[in-house]
Structure formats: C-alpha cells, structure tokens
Design a protein around this motif. Sequence first.
Motif, PDB file in Angstrom:
ATOM      1  N   GLN A  58      49.143  31.291  32.591  1.00 38.52           N
ATOM      2  CA  GLN A  58      48.051  31.784  32.384  1.00 38.52           C
ATOM      3  C   GLN A  58      47.545  29.905  33.076  1.00 38.52           C
ATOM      4  N   ARG A  61      47.755  28.924  36.181  1.00 39.49           N
ATOM      5  CA  ARG A  61      47.114  29.630  37.269  1.00 39.49           C
ATOM      6  C   ARG A  61      45.213  28.807  36.580  1.00 39.49           C
ATOM      7  N   GLU A  62      45.351  28.398  35.396  1.00 38.26           N
ATOM      8  CA  GLU A  62      43.970  27.221  35.294  1.00 38.26           C
ATOM      9  C   GLU A  62      44.249  25.883  36.063  1.00 38.26           C
ATOM     10  N   ALA A  65      43.286  26.725  39.860  1.00 43.17           N
ATOM     11  CA  ALA A  65      42.140  27.223  39.806  1.00 43.17           C
ATOM     12  C   ALA A  65      41.078  25.756  39.874  1.00 43.17           C
ATOM     13  N   ASN A 294      31.853  27.159  36.798  1.00 41.69           N
ATOM     14  CA  ASN A 294      31.543  28.225  37.088  1.00 41.69           C
ATOM     15  C   ASN A 294      32.917  28.731  38.339  1.00 41.69           C
ATOM     16  N   HIS A 297      35.802  30.242  36.553  1.00 38.24           N
ATOM     17  CA  HIS A 297      35.222  31.362  36.788  1.00 38.24           C
ATOM     18  C   HIS A 297      35.869  32.237  37.848  1.00 38.24           C
ATOM     19  N   ASP A 298      35.034  32.106  38.650  1.00 34.32           N
ATOM     20  CA  ASP A 298      35.603  32.722  40.249  1.00 34.32           C
ATOM     21  C   ASP A 298      36.842  33.149  40.339  1.00 34.32           C
ATOM     22  N   MET A 300      39.252  32.021  38.791  1.00 32.24           N
ATOM     23  CA  MET A 300      40.545  33.101  37.979  1.00 32.24           C
ATOM     24  C   MET A 300      40.460  34.189  38.529  1.00 32.24           C
ATOM     25  N   LYS A 301      39.453  34.756  38.688  1.00 30.82           N
ATOM     26  CA  LYS A 301      39.234  36.164  38.974  1.00 30.82           C
ATOM     27  C   LYS A 301      39.835  37.084  40.059  1.00 30.82           C
ATOM     28  N   ASN A 302      39.909  35.835  41.191  1.00 32.86           N
ATOM     29  CA  ASN A 302      40.337  36.435  42.474  1.00 32.86           C
ATOM     30  C   ASN A 302      42.083  35.864  42.259  1.00 32.86           C
ATOM     31  N   GLU A 303      42.897  36.541  41.712  1.00 30.89           N
ATOM     32  CA  GLU A 303      43.959  36.324  41.482  1.00 30.89           C
ATOM     33  C   GLU A 303      44.816  36.439  43.114  1.00 30.89           C
TER      34      GLU A 303
END
Length: 337
Positions: A58, A61-62, A65, A294, A297-298, A300-303
Amino acid sequence: MTKEIAVSGSRPTGFIHLGNYLGAIRNYVKMQDNFSCYFFIADYHSLTTHYEAQNLPQLTREVLATYLACGLDPQKCVIYIQSEIPQIPELYLLFNMLAYKGELEKVPTFKDKVRSQEQSGRSISAGLLTYPVLMAVDIIVHRATKVPVGKDQEAHLEIARNLANRFNYQFQTTLFPEPYGYNDGSDLFKVPSLDGSGKMSKSATNPNSAIYLMDDDTTIRKKVMKAKTDAGPTESNQTKPEEIQNLFDLMQLVSSSEIVQHYETQYNNCNIRYGDLKKQLAEDMVQLVAPIRNNIHDLMKNEEYLKKVVRDGAEQARQSADATLQAAKKAIGIHYF
Ligand code: TRP
C-alpha cells in the motif's frame, strides 16, 4: 551534449506531506527536463528499521501515485521500485566489502536510529549499519552526479563519494563519478511545521503539525486553524515570534505575493487578525493540495497504469544498472572465462 545523471528516492514509510512536496518532489518535477533522472521508491531501505513489511504494498503504491500526481512524467524520467532491480543488491554486496565498520558507525543518522531502536527494545541489524552503502549504490549504480535531497542526507552522500573514490582507487578505474547533493535554490528554505517550531515531518508527535497530500479540504482547514499563534504584536514593525514567522513562511510558499504583503503590512501596523490570516493560508493550501490529492486518488484506482509505469521504469533502470555492475565486476576481476 549528454545530460547529467540525477537520482533520488523516498522510503515508503508513510504519507507524503507538503514539506516533502515543496522541498523535494517539486524539485524533481523541474529537474526531469534538464537531467537524465532516475526516481525510485526505496522499499529495501524501509526494511532497515521496519522489517514488518505488510504495509509495504500500500505504502509503495501511494508513493508511486504521489510521484505521478505531482507531475513526474514516465516519458521524461525513469520511475521504478528499488527491489525490482537485482543489480542493486549485487553491487551492494560488492561495496559492503569496501565499506568500513568504523565509518558507518560514525554516521549521525545511524547513531540517532540506534538510540531510538534501543529505546524501543529493538536490536540493531547489520542492514541498518550498512544503510548508507545501499544508498550509495542506489546512486552510483547509475553513475549519477546529482542527488536532490535535503541537508539531512549530507553524511550519506559523503559516504557515497568515499566509496566511489575508494573503488576507483582500489581497482585503478574511473568508473564512478562523485555524487553531490543538488538543489536549485528551493531547498534553502525550510517548510515549517504547524505546531509552532521545527520543520514539517512525518515523525512529529503532533498529528496536526503536517499537511499531508492525502488530507481532505476540511482536514487541511482544521489543521491550519489549530496552528499556534500569540496575542498579537503590540509595537509596529516588531520581530515575529517563531510560531508567527512560521505561518508567514508557509504563506510565502503557497500564497501570492500580494496576499503575503497584505498580512505583513497588517502585522507591522498591529492590526492583524490571525484568524483571517489562517483562513487565507488554509484556502491557499487547499488550492495547492486538492488537485494533487484528486490525482492520487484517481491513480490509486488505476492499478494497471501504475503497474505499467514501474514495469517500464524497471526495465530502463535495470539496463543502466547492469552496464555499471558488469563494468564494476570486470574492474574487480570477477570475470573468469
Ligand atoms: N535516505 C534517503 C532518505 O531517507 C532515501 C534514499 C535511499 C535516497 N536511497 C537514496 C535518496 C538514493 C537519494 C538517493 O530520504
């Protein structure tokens, strides 16, 4: 002309705050046009103090991103995860043979960490002692000369220069150039904490002292409104106490010069209302942080996209690292047939 090579990395140990952004990442973004840049996530380094790795996916990835959300462009720079480059631990092994126990024990960050590890009853690993060797290898594996990091990393850079020179001298080569810290001026300021003293830091005990790039607008406003202030100036042009100077310094970093001037004048005329200043500061921070948040967040959704970025980045980083590793082994004499 070939561009100079720059390397920097962040340990994935927690959320990235405004101090990291203004002091480091914003610099990286500017550098990607003028240098040949490698930016990576130092996941092995976080194991030197936190071997419990369950949060690593996690956190990694953060950071990734966040790099992308702040404007690092995989078309312009190489973005990768340290553990995906096997040449790094291999070169690290070779450099561990050149590093002296005595010089590593003297590093101030090592001494600090020994103190805090011992206080919490934890043992000191060999990996913690050789942290600077791994960091040196992160840099010299790409034969980089520029390292955009804060002043707190100077002792590590000195070890990196010593190791590069020692290798060259020992094996009669010019393979490794000396790496130096780099800033384009923006590192001359510190990004102050919101709790009245010191700089913004993720290890601070007061959770309100740092603004994180993941904070929502309400949280940002709340944290800024809680910042410490005094009773106000009583004489015109009075020098500001630290907690007030810090608010002005933050404003200088995020607000327009007209706004800063407006509050300076009010302060100097003794008619400043700190509540208004904080409201303005909070709004300007929201303006800066909200789009980045923002984006994070976007992303993080796009793995799939994140995966592609580090897959491509690792491939490029491995190529550069392998050329250096093979040359180093050859210089040492590790090539037999
Ligand atoms: N030690 C650095 C820090 O704590 C992180 C880091 C690891 C690094 N390897 C690096 C920074 C190589 C620059 C280059 O911030």
